[in-house]
Each structure stands twice: as C-alpha cells, then as structure tokens.
Design a protein around this motif. Structure first.
Motif, PDB file in Angstrom:
ATOM      1  N   CYS A  14       2.839  -3.678  -3.705  1.00 30.94           N
ATOM      2  CA  CYS A  14       1.535  -3.895  -4.330  1.00 30.94           C
ATOM      3  C   CYS A  14       1.685  -3.959  -5.846  1.00 30.94           C
ATOM      4  CB  CYS A  14       0.611  -2.748  -3.936  1.00 30.94           C
ATOM      5  SG  CYS A  14      -1.003  -2.857  -4.706  1.00 30.94           S
ATOM      6  N   HIS A  46      -0.348  -3.108  -8.011  1.00 27.82           N
ATOM      7  CA  HIS A  46      -1.008  -2.020  -8.719  1.00 27.82           C
ATOM      8  C   HIS A  46      -0.039  -0.876  -8.994  1.00 27.82           C
ATOM      9  CE1 HIS A  46      -4.411   1.175  -8.798  1.00 27.82           C
ATOM     10  NE2 HIS A  46      -4.320   0.621  -9.977  1.00 27.82           N
ATOM     11  N   ARG A  47       0.589  -0.318  -7.922  1.00 26.21           N
ATOM     12  CA  ARG A  47       1.538   0.784  -8.111  1.00 26.21           C
ATOM     13  C   ARG A  47       2.846   0.597  -7.341  1.00 26.21           C
ATOM     14  NH1 ARG A  47      -1.707   1.683 -11.330  1.00 26.21           N
ATOM     15  NH2 ARG A  47      -2.793   3.625 -11.873  1.00 26.21           N
ATOM     16  N   VAL A  97       3.196  -0.074  -4.030  1.00 26.13           N
ATOM     17  CA  VAL A  97       3.184   0.463  -2.669  1.00 26.13           C
ATOM     18  C   VAL A  97       3.430  -0.650  -1.637  1.00 26.13           C
ATOM     19  CG1 VAL A  97       1.611   1.498  -0.957  1.00 26.13           C
ATOM     20  CG2 VAL A  97       1.691   2.398  -3.302  1.00 26.13           C
ATOM     21  N   CYS A 138      -3.607  -2.961   0.684  1.00 22.96           N
ATOM     22  CA  CYS A 138      -2.767  -1.846   0.263  1.00 22.96           C
ATOM     23  C   CYS A 138      -3.440  -0.526   0.655  1.00 22.96           C
ATOM     24  CB  CYS A 138      -2.554  -1.904  -1.244  1.00 22.96           C
ATOM     25  SG  CYS A 138      -1.572  -0.508  -1.842  1.00 22.96           S
ATOM     26  N   TYR A 188      -3.147   2.359  -0.638  1.00 22.73           N
ATOM     27  CA  TYR A 188      -3.343   3.339  -1.717  1.00 22.73           C
ATOM     28  C   TYR A 188      -4.743   3.218  -2.326  1.00 22.73           C
ATOM     29  CZ  TYR A 188      -1.396   6.510  -5.351  1.00 22.73           C
ATOM     30  OH  TYR A 188      -1.106   7.565  -6.176  1.00 22.73           O
ATOM     31  N   HIS A 189      -5.052   2.080  -2.964  1.00 23.43           N
ATOM     32  CA  HIS A 189      -6.387   1.909  -3.554  1.00 23.43           C
ATOM     33  C   HIS A 189      -7.130   0.714  -2.982  1.00 23.43           C
ATOM     34  CE1 HIS A 189      -3.603   3.616  -6.585  1.00 23.43           C
ATOM     35  NE2 HIS A 189      -4.563   4.514  -6.749  1.00 23.43           N
ATOM     36  N   GLY A 190      -6.455  -0.053  -2.117  1.00 20.00           N
ATOM     37  CA  GLY A 190      -7.169  -1.096  -1.406  1.00 20.00           C
ATOM     38  C   GLY A 190      -7.100  -2.493  -1.991  1.00 20.00           C
ATOM     39  N   TRP A 191      -6.193  -2.753  -2.914  1.00 16.27           N
ATOM     40  CA  TRP A 191      -6.022  -4.143  -3.352  1.00 16.27           C
ATOM     41  C   TRP A 191      -5.681  -4.970  -2.116  1.00 16.27           C
ATOM     42  CZ3 TRP A 191      -3.484  -5.483  -8.672  1.00 16.27           C
ATOM     43  CH2 TRP A 191      -4.115  -4.743  -9.682  1.00 16.27           C
TER      44      TRP A 191
HETATM   45  S1  FES Z   1      -1.018   0.810  -5.280  1.00 18.20           S
HETATM   46 FE1  FES Z   1      -1.846  -0.756  -4.113  1.00 18.20          FE
HETATM   47  S2  FES Z   1      -3.912  -0.669  -4.593  1.00 18.20           S
HETATM   48 FE2  FES Z   1      -3.096   0.826  -5.856  1.00 18.20          FE
END
Ligand code: FES
Ligand SMILES: [Fe+2]
Lengths: 170, 458
Positions: free
Chosen positions: B90, B92-93, B95, B110, B112-115
């Motif tokens: 992902c 974002h981080r 994942v 994702c 983790y935060h849903g991207w």
């Molecule tokens: S790590 Fe994937 S949405 Fe934050």
C-alpha cells in the motif's frame, strides 16, 4: 451413518489399525503396509492448498494435488524406496507419525475415520525437525474380513511445503 | 572516513571470470551472503522474471500473487483484459493489500486504513476521503507497477528495470526453442490448476544449473526411475542429443536419437492424436523436425525459469510413459533457501483423459513427491552447504565444469545446426552451464542501465 462410540469394540479395532499403520510406516515396513493394509482400489490424495479469505473456505484447490496415488503408483513408490538408488531416503530420514483425535463413523461396510496427524521428521544431523501437520480423512473397508485403507485424503495445514521431498507416506 | 575496497563478492566474481575459461567455478557463489544480496538487485531487480501463465488469469479481475526475487507482486487481468503486475504494498504505509494467493476481484482494499485500488492499481478511494485527503490527487498514489510486463506463448514475465530490452530481445535465440514446444499448434498450452510450492535448504542457482542441461546426473541420482520403469530411454542412449547455448545466459538440452528412424518416443512422448495437430503454420520445418525427433527438452531461461518436456509415467505397470511438461521457478528465499514453484502444462486441445494422464504422470515423477524429482533436492542441499564452507575458501576449492571442453570427453560443436546459438552433439557437455555463469558474471558486474550482449554474434 452412525458415530462409532469410543470404547466400543469397533472403535478399538480402528484405533489399533491406525497405531499399527503408524508403526509400519515409522519402521520403513512400507511393503508390509501396502500389501497388508491398503486396498487395491485405494485413492490416496494430498490436495494442494492456497491462502484465501475466510469467506472462500479452507483454500484446497479442486483437482490439484501434492500426491494423487492409486495402488499402482503407491507400489511404484514402495518399489523405488527398495532400490539401492533411492537417494532421497537413503540414509532414510527419521519419521514418527503421531495420530490423535480419532473419530469414526460407520456406513454399511465402510468406516469413515477422521484423525489429526503430526509427522516429525529429521534427516542427517538436523536438530530442527521438519513438521507436517494435518487432518486425515480416511475410509476403511473390510475386504475378506481384513480392514483395508480404501480412501485417504490428507488435508495439510500448509500451503508451502517445508520438507526436502515427499518420499514419505502420510 | 570510509574505506572501500574489493568485497568478498568482488573476489568471488573475479575468481569466476578467471576460472570459467578453464571450466572452474568458485563454490562460494552458492553460499555467500553478499553475492546473494547482489543477485537480488542485479539479477532479480533487472532481468525478465517469469511470474504466471495467462491461462491462470483468464477472466477480468482474476489475479495470482507471485514473486520477483523475494518480493510479492499481484499479477492481475484488468477490466480491459490487460495484464498488470503490481507491487503488493500500500502506498500509504507499505502494507500488503492482496490477502489471497489467487482469486477474482474488482479491487484491493488495504486492511490498515482502507485505501482502495482497482485492477489497474489506481487509487480509487479511501474512507472519509474529503476530510482526510480532499485536495490530494489520487493519480500518482496507486500501487507501484513493475517497469515492464510482456508475455510469450502465454508465459507472463516482468522486469523491475525500465532500461531492460523488450522481452523477445532478452530471450534472444531462446525464443526459437520456446516456439518449438509451446507453439506446436494454434491452441497452445494451459496450466493445470495452481502451482505446487516447496521450500528446501538449497541455493536457487542449483535448480537453474541443473535444468540448463545437467543430463549426466540421471544415470546415478535418478537410477531408481529405470528400475521402476518410469522413463523409457536408457541412460546411455538418453545422453545422445544436443546441448544448446541458445543465447547468453539461456541454455537447453535435447535428448535425440542419432537417426530419425530409431524407435522410441518422438515429440516428447505426446499422444499421437495430439501430434497430428502439430504443423508448420507457426514454426519452421526445422523447428518441427527438432520437436519430432526429441525425447526430452530441458531448458533454463536466465535467471530462474525452467522448462522440461519428456515422456514419463507414475505407474509403469499400468500406463506407458506419456508426454509431460513442467515449468518451474527457483525463487530465491535467502542465500541458503529456494522456493520451488512447480506448474504442469497441457496442450489446450488435449482430451480431458489425455490431460488427466499427463497430469498424473507429471505429478508422480516431477514434483516433490515424484519418483524423479524427490532425489534432486538431496545433492542441492549439500551444494549450498559446501558454498558456505570456510574450508572450501581456505583450501581454494573449485567446482569442475570442464565436461565437453576441448580435449575433455566426446562432445563436438555442430557446424550445421539449424537453430540459433551454439550447439554440441552428445550431451556429455557442460558448456550449457558455463554459458549460464558467463552471463551471470556479466550481469552481476553490469552498471545500472548497462546490459551484456543478448546474442553471440553482436
Ligand atoms: S497503510 Fe494502507 S491504507 Fe494506510
Ligand atoms: Fe534431476
């Protein structure tokens, strides 16, 4: 189809059958196992498994296997291990079958048996064992009065197999 | 102050350069950590790597999760039928967004935060977008793609290096030999089910080295398969045939009878009804002729994609040998481990019964539970142990790859070979492996953006 109660004579017979089978396999008495305990009509399968989301079930893939054996191909494997050139198992790995959680049910001539299986394996000077864990779903059938392995399906708790070969029997 | 100097990896690569003309290879290549780290960047980070077969992802949204080096990539057919190779991380981080080994989906969310990403890898949304990211463009925040993706006869490859040449240029002469197995009729091949996966304590190069044309090991390591009737061609006769350096890095080997009229399997042992559909509409008469005369073809596409076609049976008492095709990757899994991914291929126009026969014969011989393959891992494990050895280093221990060099054995160059590359008659020959390691050495030293030659005549 009725559950075979623990403590009944048939249950005891099944448990003893499983224990003797494990003894033969652990002691490399593969031909004795094949000729004495396995039906000529056996279907013996270890299906392939993938990681999938919970909603899609357990991840076993239809029609693909790690092992898909008949009596003839099992006999080939036993014969191979008996040659002087079966390097994969010569010197043989040390194998122990741990068979637990035996549940049996009766359906006419056939006895369905589910059991948990843990195979502990080391080779050469290894100190870390290779472990293969799974469930066996067997059907035993009486042939001329003798219980024989008629179906075996081994559901492994692995998607990637971490052992140097599958020359062993489950 | 930093002190830089030649590393152990440099010393091993120097020893490889010095040794190869004499058929010598330093065993440290099979066990040195620095060498391995460099392989991940300079080979797997740059070369075209095999990932999947198109038949595994036929429908829109079908995907499989595969590896380049040690990294996971989603290989997915998008809404428009195109194939994308997306780094499974992902934006974002970092994942992992793909949670299954295979499946069908319209998007990956994702955990983790849903991207959320679509089948092309584009970022299409995230929870409470306006509050959280309103104003940030979605473009440029999608999943990262492999630099290039291409397929050949349905075999999907990708590279992480934008400077890589087109796949066909990279395959060079090897493409001609892939044609004569995968292009024998207009239907082509498909995969049976899903790949088997095994991890063993060996170095990935042992697999590539073996499939580049190590036919000589059959008579000893696999001797048991003749005793149980799994393979129809005796060891000595099976050594007759050609070794081919198809292009720098890519090698293969054919078992072939000395004359055309010799009895024995033709067309890798494929069933006659299938063979009747083979023709020259996609390949040349020379290619068809080589396929006709071949009993076995074994090949390695640099670095780690191998192919094997041959007649086999899992139960010689009941079934005569039949043509089996396995393809596999030797996926690096640390310097001392390799993950073997093993697929079985069948021709699409085979009958269900023929496919089943070929699959069972392949499974019973060329898989970790198969009569042939179960013995291979045994020596490879100890090669990697020798590769880590201090004694090997102190005693200047080198591996002998001299078979077939001038004055060594009976192999001779073939002057009138009709295919690309350099060919030798009789398979008592290790030039195929020297070819693998020559290109290996060149790639391991090539600077970013620079590539060794892909043809012997350039
Ligand atoms: S790590 Fe994937 S949405 Fe934050
Ligand atoms: Fe082999």
């Amino acid at each position: 189809m009725g559950r075979v109660m623990a403590g009944s004579p048939l249950y005891d017979e099944v448990v003893q059958w499983m224990d003797i089978e494990a003894e033969l396999l652990d002691e490399y008495r593969e031909r004795e196992w094949l000729e004495g305990m396995v039906s000529q009509e056996v279907v013996y399968q270890v299906p392939l498994r993938q990681t999938v989301e919970r909603a899609r079930g357990t991840g076993f893939v239809d029609g693909v296997y790690h092992l898909d054996e008949t009596y003839g191909s099992l006999r080939s494997r036993v014969a191979r291990n008996e040659t002087a050139y079966a390097w994969a198992e010569d010197p043989p790995s040390r194998i122990r079958h741990f068979v637990t959680n035996i549940r049996a049910s009766e359906d006419g001539d056939a006895i369905g048996v589910r059991s948990n299986l843990l195979i502990f394996r080391t080779r050469q000077e290894q100190t870390q064992p290779q472990l293969l864990s799974g469930e066996r779903r067997d059907v035993l059938r009486r042939e001329d009065g003798v219980l024989k392995l008629y179906r075996r399906r081994v559901l492994l708790d692995l998607t990637v197999i971490g052992t140097h070969n599958l020359s062993i029997f489950f | 102050m930093t002190i830089t100097g030649p590393t152990r990896a440099d010393a091993l690569l120097d020893a490889l350069d010095r040794g190869l003309p004499h058929g010598e290879i330093p065993v440290g290549l099979f066990g040195n950590q620095e060498i391995y780290d460099r392989e991940l960047r300079r080979l797997f980070g740059r070369c075209w790597v095999f990932l999947a077969h198109e038949s595994e992802i036929e429908a829109k949204g079908d995907y499989v999760l595969r590896k380049i080096g040690e990294d996971s990539f989603i290989v997915i057919r998008d809404e428009h039928g195109g194939i994308n190779v997306l780094f499974d991380a992902c934006r974002h981080r970092g994942v992992q967004v793909c949670r299954s080994d295979s499946g069908n989906t319209s998007h990956f969310r994702c955990p983790y935060h849903g991207w959320t990403y679509n089948t092309k890898g584009d970022l299409v949304g995230a929870p409470l977008w306006r509050n959280a990211f309103g104003g940030m463009p979605k473009e440029g925040n999608g999943l990262t793609k492999a630099a290039k993706v291409a397929s050949y006869h349905g075999l999907v490859f990708a590279t992480l290096d934008p400077s890589a040449p087109p796949l066909e240029e990279y395959l060079g002469g090897m493409a001609w030999y892939l044609d004569l197995l995968f292009g024998l009729n207009e239907h082509g091949m498909e995969i049976v089910g899903a790949p088997q996966r095994f991890v063993i304590d060996a170095n990935w190069k042992s697999g590539s080295d073996n499939f580049a044309g190590d036919d000589y090991h059959l008579g000893t390591l696999h001797r048991s398969v003749w005793e149980i009737g799994a393979f129809p061609v005796p060891f000595r006769e099976n050594m007759m045939g050609y070794h081919v350096q198809a292009a720098p890095g890519h090698s293969l080997s054919f078992s072939m009878a000395p004359t055309e009229d010799e009895p024995g399997p033709k067309f890798f042992g494929f069933p006659e009804e299938l063979v009747a559909t083979f023709d020259t509409s996609r390949i040349s008469a020379h290619q068809l002729d080589i396929a006709r005369r071949s009993r076995v073809m074994v090949a390695n596409v640099f670095p780690n994609f191998s192919i094997l076609a041959l007649p086999m049976t899992e139960d010689g008492a009941h079934h005569p040998p039949t043509g089996v095709v396995t393809i596999r990757t030797w996926q690096p899994h640390g310097v001392g481990q390799v993950e073997i991914w093993n697929w079985f291929c069948v021709y699409k126009n085979m009958t269900p019964a023929q496919k089943d026969r070929a699959y069972r014969a392949g499974l019973g011989t060329f898989s970790m539970g198969g009569a042939f393959e179960m013995d291979d891992t045994e020596p490879w494990i100890t090669v990697s142990r020798t590769g880590r050895s201090v004694a090997a280093d102190l005693l200047d221990f080198k591996l002998n790859y001299q078979m077939g060099m001038p004055g060594v054995g009976i192999a001779k160059p073939v002057e009138d070979w009709p295919g690309p590359g350099i060919s030798y008659w009789t398979r008592y020959e290790e030039g195929v492996q020297r070819n693998l390691y020559r290109f290996y050495g060149d790639m391991m030293r090539a600077e970013p953006g620079a590539w060794p030659k892909f043809s012997f005549d350039d």
